[in-house]
Scaffold this active site. Structure first.
Site, PDB file in Angstrom:
ATOM      1  N   ALA A  91     -25.996  34.614  -1.256  1.00 64.79           N
ATOM      2  CA  ALA A  91     -27.218  34.871  -2.053  1.00 64.79           C
ATOM      3  C   ALA A  91     -28.413  34.399  -1.257  1.00 64.79           C
ATOM      4  O   ALA A  91     -29.002  33.357  -1.543  1.00 64.79           O
ATOM      5  CB  ALA A  91     -27.116  34.143  -3.393  1.00 64.79           C
ATOM      6  N   HIS A 133     -45.277  22.362 -35.452  1.00 65.13           N
ATOM      7  CA  HIS A 133     -44.600  21.079 -35.197  1.00 65.13           C
ATOM      8  C   HIS A 133     -43.273  21.056 -35.939  1.00 65.13           C
ATOM      9  O   HIS A 133     -43.213  21.528 -37.078  1.00 65.13           O
ATOM     10  CB  HIS A 133     -45.490  19.944 -35.697  1.00 65.13           C
ATOM     11  CG  HIS A 133     -44.834  18.597 -35.547  1.00 65.13           C
ATOM     12  ND1 HIS A 133     -44.730  17.955 -34.335  1.00 65.13           N
ATOM     13  CD2 HIS A 133     -44.235  17.792 -36.473  1.00 65.13           C
ATOM     14  CE1 HIS A 133     -44.105  16.792 -34.518  1.00 65.13           C
ATOM     15  NE2 HIS A 133     -43.789  16.669 -35.804  1.00 65.13           N
ATOM     16  N   GLU A 152     -27.764  25.341   1.486  1.00 63.77           N
ATOM     17  CA  GLU A 152     -29.131  25.884   1.524  1.00 63.77           C
ATOM     18  C   GLU A 152     -29.741  25.538   2.880  1.00 63.77           C
ATOM     19  O   GLU A 152     -29.706  24.383   3.309  1.00 63.77           O
ATOM     20  CB  GLU A 152     -29.948  25.303   0.356  1.00 63.77           C
ATOM     21  CG  GLU A 152     -31.448  25.417   0.454  1.00 63.77           C
ATOM     22  CD  GLU A 152     -31.981  26.839   0.620  1.00 63.77           C
ATOM     23  OE1 GLU A 152     -31.510  27.749  -0.071  1.00 63.77           O
ATOM     24  OE2 GLU A 152     -32.879  27.037   1.476  1.00 63.77           O
TER      25      GLU A 152
HETATM   26  P1  NAD Z   1     -33.981  33.766  -3.020  1.00 61.94           P
HETATM   27  O1  NAD Z   1     -35.019  34.160  -2.046  1.00 61.94           O
HETATM   28  O2  NAD Z   1     -34.379  33.302  -4.354  1.00 61.94           O
HETATM   29  O3  NAD Z   1     -33.093  32.587  -2.397  1.00 61.94           O
HETATM   30  C1  NAD Z   1     -32.435  32.739  -1.187  1.00 61.94           C
HETATM   31  C2  NAD Z   1     -32.159  31.339  -0.652  1.00 61.94           C
HETATM   32  O4  NAD Z   1     -31.279  31.444   0.437  1.00 61.94           O
HETATM   33  C3  NAD Z   1     -33.407  30.639  -0.171  1.00 61.94           C
HETATM   34  O5  NAD Z   1     -33.458  29.346  -0.711  1.00 61.94           O
HETATM   35  C4  NAD Z   1     -33.230  30.622   1.345  1.00 61.94           C
HETATM   36  O6  NAD Z   1     -33.828  29.495   1.955  1.00 61.94           O
HETATM   37  C5  NAD Z   1     -31.729  30.582   1.461  1.00 61.94           C
HETATM   38  N1  NAD Z   1     -31.186  31.101   2.715  1.00 61.94           N
HETATM   39  C6  NAD Z   1     -31.591  32.164   3.442  1.00 61.94           C
HETATM   40  N2  NAD Z   1     -30.807  32.327   4.528  1.00 61.94           N
HETATM   41  C7  NAD Z   1     -29.869  31.346   4.466  1.00 61.94           C
HETATM   42  C8  NAD Z   1     -28.773  30.992   5.287  1.00 61.94           C
HETATM   43  N3  NAD Z   1     -28.489  31.676   6.385  1.00 61.94           N
HETATM   44  N4  NAD Z   1     -28.022  29.928   4.935  1.00 61.94           N
HETATM   45  C9  NAD Z   1     -28.302  29.216   3.818  1.00 61.94           C
HETATM   46  N5  NAD Z   1     -29.347  29.509   2.995  1.00 61.94           N
HETATM   47  C10 NAD Z   1     -30.105  30.559   3.321  1.00 61.94           C
HETATM   48  O7  NAD Z   1     -32.976  34.995  -3.062  1.00 61.94           O
HETATM   49  P2  NAD Z   1     -31.749  35.286  -4.034  1.00 61.94           P
HETATM   50  O8  NAD Z   1     -31.335  34.066  -4.730  1.00 61.94           O
HETATM   51  O9  NAD Z   1     -30.774  36.048  -3.207  1.00 61.94           O
HETATM   52  O10 NAD Z   1     -32.393  36.282  -5.079  1.00 61.94           O
HETATM   53  C11 NAD Z   1     -33.040  37.479  -4.602  1.00 61.94           C
HETATM   54  C12 NAD Z   1     -34.206  37.833  -5.455  1.00 61.94           C
HETATM   55  O11 NAD Z   1     -33.754  38.379  -6.700  1.00 61.94           O
HETATM   56  C13 NAD Z   1     -35.079  36.650  -5.859  1.00 61.94           C
HETATM   57  O12 NAD Z   1     -36.012  36.321  -4.853  1.00 61.94           O
HETATM   58  C14 NAD Z   1     -35.757  37.183  -7.077  1.00 61.94           C
HETATM   59  O13 NAD Z   1     -36.832  37.992  -6.699  1.00 61.94           O
HETATM   60  C15 NAD Z   1     -34.674  38.031  -7.706  1.00 61.94           C
HETATM   61  N6  NAD Z   1     -33.966  37.273  -8.772  1.00 61.94           N
HETATM   62  C16 NAD Z   1     -34.682  36.835  -9.834  1.00 61.94           C
HETATM   63  C17 NAD Z   1     -34.054  36.122 -10.835  1.00 61.94           C
HETATM   64  C18 NAD Z   1     -34.874  35.662 -12.015  1.00 61.94           C
HETATM   65  O14 NAD Z   1     -35.970  36.173 -12.194  1.00 61.94           O
HETATM   66  N7  NAD Z   1     -34.393  34.727 -12.810  1.00 61.94           N
HETATM   67  C19 NAD Z   1     -32.724  35.833 -10.753  1.00 61.94           C
HETATM   68  C20 NAD Z   1     -32.012  36.286  -9.650  1.00 61.94           C
HETATM   69  C21 NAD Z   1     -32.654  37.016  -8.666  1.00 61.94           C
END
Ligand code: NAD
Ligand code: FAD
Length: 462
Positions: free
Chosen positions: A268, A443, A206
């Protein structure tokens, strides 16, 4: 022969949750409506490559983890043996397929036609649909609901089936021995936990200094502790600077850090709006620098004939936000006084434990210089949590010190994703902490922690 021309009241571009919610509501309001979808199906990313398949696999991960936890309670099911073929079949046919058939039959019942092909705006009145049977759709109003696609990692060009985005990871081609997950956000942690439960050694990289950046640290802490146990390694404040194919494996260079070898990589790192190539330049609708289509609280773009909803309009990119916007756009087109004026869009990360929140957070309040009252209820004191063998939860409420109104709720623990609905309802209906405290909660349940947190806020007032 010229192209086939279809004339409708409303053309919805994109059949995801935003698009199909909009189309169904338009039809209910008496508007002749078609949906144009690249895959000629309703469900979008949410059904085919997002929310639903990921939650199906997380359910399987939870089963495996529960069986492991059961040993502590004196019940031993032995070592789990996972067969990927039946698992894939269950996910694709019994879960995704069944929901897809359901949506298709709702569309039929409501008289909404689904046209297959990629739609491009030719003007504020006409779409061209590319595909096997090219056609034109002439509309009075259009709703752009084209959603989003996985973001790519800038500078890392390695392609191939060993480097996966979330769509490929959900296919469950194999369970690699060593999986590198780039990004510790929603997808990285949800799918990282799935693969860890299925047997992969998962390493998460991350870029920022924390998992789920931006989410309340008190809520993330129990999840981070769980991830530390489940994952082989978590590298915070780290970037992957290169991915190289080495035989049948992939070598990743970490900065700071060394080169490490993995069998597969899941990227991701966020999602980007699907607005490029849509022909918006032939209309008056516009997008911002990141490609998000600009809309107002009626989901109207700058073009009076064109509306937009869902991921293509910006954050938070969540299915329930897309669905609400879809219904608002339909009602506004039908001349009803609707607006996307919701106070909160709740969010849930469906990991173990689940993390859920809505409304104001402690860091929002600090940033805004806003004084708030905060109550935290540790689940270690919850009878229900202990009967479940899960005391690793927390319920947190933020309230206005003058009016007692509930401003924010955060929950971490199993079932947090269900419990947060009470918080969203409390904030949306302007409930006070006293309303929550005097409402009888059954409860023993985890929902009592909301009542108890509210009670402790009332005690602070005295
Ligand atoms: P995210 O924005 O949640 O997380 C992406 C992460 O990658 C962040 O923590 C960021 O700091 C990190 N990052 C970015 N560039 C990087 C790099 N070069 N090296 C290492 N880390 C890096 O995005 P996601 O996990 O891809 O999901 C996308 C979107 O899909 C989410 O923002 C959300 O809107 C949606 N989603 C929602 C759910 C849910 O509601 N439960 C589940 C999955 C996805
Ligand atoms: P989409 O669902 O992206 O649908 C857009 C549709 O438009 C697609 O079918 C696409 O093919 C079509 N399309 C695009 N361009 C064109 C064109 N030019 N012509 C014709 N058709 C076109 N959200 C949650 O709330 N909860 C979750 O648990 C959750 N889990 C997720 C897990 C993963 C792995 C991922 C990737 C996402 C997850 N999300 C979750 C996010 C959720 O999937 C999206 O917020 C939601 O799907 C957005 O809906 P939408 O209608 O805006 O667009």
């Amino acid at each position: 022969m010229g192209d086939l021309v279809v004339e409708v009241d409303v053309a919805v571009v994109g059949g995801g949750p935003g698009g199909y919610s909009a189309a169904f509501r338009c039809a209910e309001l008496g508007l002749e409506t078609v949906v144009v979808d690249g895959g000629k199906r309703l469900g979008g990313a949410c059904l085919f490559e997002g929310c639903i398949p990921s939650k199906a696999l997380l359910h399987v991960a939870a089963l495996i983890e529960d069986a492991e936890r059961a040993r502590e309670l004196g019940v031993d099911f032995g070592e789990p043996r996972v067969s990927l073929d039946p698992l894939r079949k269950w996910k694709s046919e019994r879960v995704v397929g069944r929901l897809a058939r359901g949506l298709a039959s709702v569309a039929k019942a409501k008289g909404v036609d689904v046209i297959g092909g990629r739609a491009v705006f030719e003007s504020s009145r006409e779409l061209y649909v590319e595909g096997d049977e090219p056609q034109k759709v002439r509309f009075k109003h259009a709703i752009v609901a084209t959603g989003s696609a996985p973001a790519r990692l800038p500078g890392l060009s390695l392609a191939g089936e060993r480097v996966m985005d979330s769509t490929a990871a959900l296919e469950l081609g194999e369970v690699p021995e060593r999986l590198l997950v780039i990004g510790g956000g929603y997808i990285g942690l949800e799918l990282g936990q799935v693969y860890a439960a299925l047997g992969s050694q998962v390493t998460v990289v991350e870029m920022t200094d924390e998992l789920l950046p931006g989410v309340d640290r008190a809520l993330v802490q129990p999840l981070a502790r769980r991830c530390e146990k489940l994952f082989a390694k978590i590298h915070l404040g780290t970037k992957v600077t290169s991915l190289l194919e080495k035989g049948s494996a992939i070598e990743a260079r970490l900065e700071p850090g060394d080169a490490q070898t993995f069998d597969r990589v899941l990227v991701a790192v966020g999602r980007r709006p699907a607005s490029a190539g849509l022909g918006l330049e032939h209309t008056r609708a516009s997008a911002d620098a990141r490609g998000f289509v600009t809309v107002n609280d009626r989901c109207r773009t700058a073009d009076p004939a064109i509306y937009a909803v869902g991921d293509v309009t910006g954050e938070p990119m969540l299915a329930h936000r897309a669905m609400r916007q879809g219904k608002v756009a339909a009602e506004v087109i039908a001349g009803r006084p609707a607006a996307f004026d919701n106070v909160v869009v709740p969010a849930v990360v469906f990991t173990d434990p689940e993390v859920a929140w809505c409304g104001l957070t402690e860091s929002d309040a600090a940033r805004e210089g806003r004084t708030v009252k905060i109550a935290k209820r540790e689940w270690a004191a919850s009878g229900r949590a202990l009967t479940l063998g899960r005391s690793d939860g927390l319920t947190k409420i933020l309230a206005d010190p003058d009016t007692g109104r509930v401003l924010g709720v955060g929950i971490v623990g199993p079932g947090a994703g269900e419990l947060i609905a009470e918080g969203a309802l409390a904030i949306e209906t302007a409930m006070t902490v006293e309303d929550l405290a005097v409402t009888i909660h059954t409860h023993p349940t985890l929902s009592e922690t909301l009542m108890e947190a509210a009670e402790s806020l009332l005690q602070q007032a005295r």
